[in-house]
Design a protein around this motif. Structure first.
Motif, short mmCIF file in Angstrom:
data_model
loop_
_atom_site.label_atom_id
_atom_site.label_comp_id
_atom_site.label_asym_id
_atom_site.label_seq_id
_atom_site.Cartn_x
_atom_site.Cartn_y
_atom_site.Cartn_z
N PRO A 185 30.34 47.51 42.67
CA PRO A 185 31.57 48.29 42.50
C PRO A 185 31.56 49.18 41.26
CG PRO A 185 32.11 46.06 43.14
CD PRO A 185 30.64 46.08 42.83
N ARG A 204 36.06 46.91 47.37
CA ARG A 204 36.52 45.78 46.56
C ARG A 204 38.02 45.85 46.32
NH1 ARG A 204 36.92 40.80 45.84
NH2 ARG A 204 37.20 40.11 43.71
N GLU A 219 39.70 44.77 49.45
CA GLU A 219 39.62 43.30 49.59
C GLU A 219 40.68 42.64 48.71
OE1 GLU A 219 34.76 43.04 50.20
OE2 GLU A 219 35.67 42.34 48.35
#
Length: 112
Positions: free
Chosen positions: A20, A30, A33
């Motif tokens: 990331p 990310r 998520e």
């Protein structure tokens, strides 16, 4: 004295840096998520508060450094500047509370 090869060091740093951090698509994934898995986390506010706190604390430190180590006078103007930086720090601290869906009063009570 040894020679430093900064290109080799660049490759080393790139190799040990998280996906990331290295790549926007991985960062975006990310963040998504985190958004979907954590109802009490606002990633945009978390990033804003973390970067803002670091910056504003650095500005506060810079003023103190100049007073203690560079001979800047501690005047009413300096005190006022520090007060303004503390206000900015509080603003980003409050943003962090918003990012984590925390009651700022509870954060302070927990600290006490």
């Amino acid at each position: 004295m040894s020679q430093v090869d900064l290109k080799a060091y660049l490759k080393f740093v790139e190799g040990v840096t998280s996906l990331p951090s290295n790549n926007y698509d991985h960062l975006h994934t990310r963040i998504e998520e985190l958004r979907s898995d954590n109802p009490f986390l606002n990633p945009s506010l978390a990033l804003t508060s973390a970067i803002g706190l670091g910056s504003e604390c650095g500005e506060f430190q810079e003023i103190i450094k100049k007073v203690f180590f560079q001979g800047k006078p501690f005047s009413e103007e300096t005190r006022f500047h520090l007060k303004r930086e503390l206000g900015d720090i509080l603003w980003y601290w409050t943003t962090a509370c918003r990012a984590l869906d925390l009651d700022p009063n509870q954060v302070v009570l927990e600290n006490v």
